[in-house]
Design a protein around this motif. Structure first.
Motif, PDB file in Angstrom:
ATOM      1  N   TYR A  45     -54.051  91.916 -18.243  1.00  0.00           N
ATOM      2  CA  TYR A  45     -55.102  91.211 -18.990  1.00  0.00           C
ATOM      3  C   TYR A  45     -55.013  91.433 -20.487  1.00  0.00           C
ATOM      4  N   ILE A 147     -54.553  82.927 -15.241  1.00  0.00           N
ATOM      5  CA  ILE A 147     -53.937  84.221 -14.979  1.00  0.00           C
ATOM      6  C   ILE A 147     -53.187  84.162 -13.659  1.00  0.00           C
ATOM      7  N   TYR A 199     -63.125  87.193 -12.706  1.00  0.00           N
ATOM      8  CA  TYR A 199     -62.076  87.639 -13.632  1.00  0.00           C
ATOM      9  C   TYR A 199     -61.570  86.474 -14.483  1.00  0.00           C
ATOM     10  N   LEU A 203     -62.048  86.023 -18.527  1.00  0.00           N
ATOM     11  CA  LEU A 203     -60.886  85.911 -19.409  1.00  0.00           C
ATOM     12  C   LEU A 203     -61.052  84.767 -20.396  1.00  0.00           C
ATOM     13  N   VAL A 211     -63.834  91.684 -17.597  1.00  0.00           N
ATOM     14  CA  VAL A 211     -62.400  91.521 -17.299  1.00  0.00           C
ATOM     15  C   VAL A 211     -61.828  92.813 -16.729  1.00  0.00           C
ATOM     16  N   ALA A 215     -60.594  93.365 -12.907  1.00  0.00           N
ATOM     17  CA  ALA A 215     -59.182  93.723 -12.700  1.00  0.00           C
ATOM     18  C   ALA A 215     -59.075  94.973 -11.841  1.00  0.00           C
TER      19      ALA A 215
END
Length: 507
Positions: A45, A147, A199, A203, A211, A215
């Protein structure tokens, strides 16, 4: 087309695991380039913070400039989106590259056409098929800033009521509250699909606290963490996790699986440590790549203590990990860089005295030059040195090792690591340095040199013979004068001058 190295089986060009660049490939009329894992938006991240990606690239270029031994110039390909190129920090960075020099290193920012025409290319008979996670990653690289796909894990499915609460919650903060309340109440990780959904939302808005926790809920693993750990270890540094009896030290490169299992064990009490360990390690690796000289005197990075120190510097409380997670990745990087360099750009703590400096150096495990030589010289004159309750025996160290031997430094480090207080550890180091420096003037040492006794004598002199109980604070079972801790080592009224007087009482 851009191909991730892990997803295709195509290898990047490398000399050791931590020296990675990009490689060009050609299949028919199509060209491919391998991206170093650190530069992939799917690596972790923190790469979504543009300034962190810039710092990572600078560290890689700096390291390549010192270590590159192959013919020609290395090629480093970085994937940039249109939005990222418009950010002011990226504009400044690209302008530096266009100027042809980056921190004294000659560089060239080239167009794709120039690189394809002038760089070495490896011809491929066939292209490995991209399936599953790899195919989704390539698709996302071409189409969006999303992501990477979900990591495999053994997280249990969410109960229906949790899914309903999560679906009914409106907004980022509300959904976050649902997952955090579930985690705090049940001490089990939420279903990964819910964590991943939140998440992705976090982001986009760069809500770094959410975040990081999401994660951690997914047990997200940095794609180049093994490379980062290896780079730190090959520079003769060590990493340790946990504290007290459960502290575990890594001195040899582990596999990715072994490393992940290690950080899972040590993040059971605080799940956020799972990702904080990796983020801190990635920043240490970058700093080591840029200038290993900043880490002279540091043998082991004790990550739990370092993370608590970061929390103290940023929030004012070493237990406030939630507050620590609010800062951006680049802010965390800069605080770390400041600590290793002797300053803290984000510190909200008013205490900037020598008490703080001793605490920082103690947590960083920093020792002064020739410290091992001083310890060795003292051990040659006595049976051992005692720091609090912990004895460093002269046998068999002096008989089997030399002062410059790495294993001797490890033995000293293990001994000092048993001192529970960072400030007390540094005061013990001051005693050892002063005793080692004046050893020729000391006619006789006791069989066991008690550092605590010398320190008590120094504080007694400092307080004018009135004892050390007044205005004292407990450090590792020892009472230390607050004013003494805030006194600089050198000068007419420095701590070293009082330590010298206490050493005279040993004879």
């Amino acid at each position: 087309a851009v191909v991730s190295t892990q997803s295709t089986g195509i290898n990047v060009r490398q000399r050791v695991s931590s020296l990675r660049t990009s490689m060009l490939y050609q299949h028919g009329t199509e060209h491919y380039v391998s991206l170093p894992e650190y530069a992939s938006q799917y690596s972790f991240y923190n790469v979504l913070d543009t300034e962190i990606m810039i710092q990572s690239t600078i560290a890689r270029i700096s390291y390549l400039s010192r270590q590159w031994l192959f013919p020609g110039r290395p090629v480093l390909a970085v994937l940039l989106t249109e939005g990222r190129c418009a950010e002011s920090s990226m504009v400044r960075f690209l302008n530096s590259l266009k100027a042809g020099s980056l921190q004294g290193i000659q560089v060239r920012l080239s167009s794709v056409e120039f690189v394809l025409e002038n760089s070495f290319k490896q011809y491929l008979r066939s292209i490995p098929s991209l399936k599953g996670v790899a195919a989704r990653r390539i698709l996302r690289i071409r189409s969006s800033d999303s992501i990477s796909s979900l990591p495999d894990s053994d997280v249990v499915l969410a109960p229906p009521d949790l899914k309903d609460q999560f679906a009914d919650a409106e907004g980022l903060e509300a959904k976050w509250s649902v997952l955090m309340e579930h985690y705090k109440s049940n001490r089990t990780l939420p279903e990964r699909s819910l964590s991943f959904e939140l998440y992705s939302l976090a982001l986009r808005s760069h809500h770094w606290q959410i975040v990081r926790y999401c994660a951690a809920f997914q047990l997200l693993t940095h794609s180049s963490i093994s490379e980062d750990v290896t780079h730190i270890l090959v520079n003769q540094k060590q990493l340790s996790f946990g504290e007290g009896e459960g502290e575990e030290t890594i001195s040899q490169p582990p596999s990715t699986g072994e490393f992940v299992e290690c950080i899972r064990r040590h993040s059971q009490r605080e799940i956020i440590l799972f990702v904080l360990y990796q983020e801190v390690i990635s920043y240490i690796c970058q700093m080591v790549q840029r200038n290993i000289g900043d880490f002279v005197g540091i043998l082991r990075f004790r990550l739990d203590r370092l993370i608590r120190l970061l929390a103290l510097e940023i929030t004012g409380s070493e237990d406030d990990l939630l507050g620590l997670c609010k800062v951006t990745p680049i802010q965390l990087y800069r605080v770390m860089s400041g600590l290793f360099g002797g300053v803290s750009p984000l510190s909200e703590v008013e205490d900037s005295s020598w008490d703080r400096r001793r605490r920082v150096d103690g947590v960083l495990n920093r020792v002064p030059p020739n410290f091992q030589v001083h310890v060795y010289a003292i051990l040659n004159r006595c049976h051992g040195i005692r720091a609090g309750e912990h004895l460093l025996s002269s046998f068999p160290l002096v008989q089997e090792m030399t002062p410059g031997e790495p294993q001797f430094a490890v033995a000293i480090n293990d001994w000092l690591d048993k001192v529970p207080s960072a400030q007390l550890r540094q005061l013990y180091i001051e005693v050892v340095v002063m005793l080692g420096s004046t050893l020729k003037m000391v006619s006789r040492l006791p069989d066991i040199v008690d550092l605590n006794k010398v320190l008590e004598g120094a504080m007694r002199v400092y307080n004018g013979g009135s004892g050390i109980q007044q205005n004292g604070t407990v450090h590792g079972g020892s009472i230390v004068s607050r004013e003494f801790l805030r006194t600089p080592p050198t000068g007419k009224f420095g701590t070293l001058s009082y330590i010298i007087q206490a050493i005279a009482e040993l004879q």
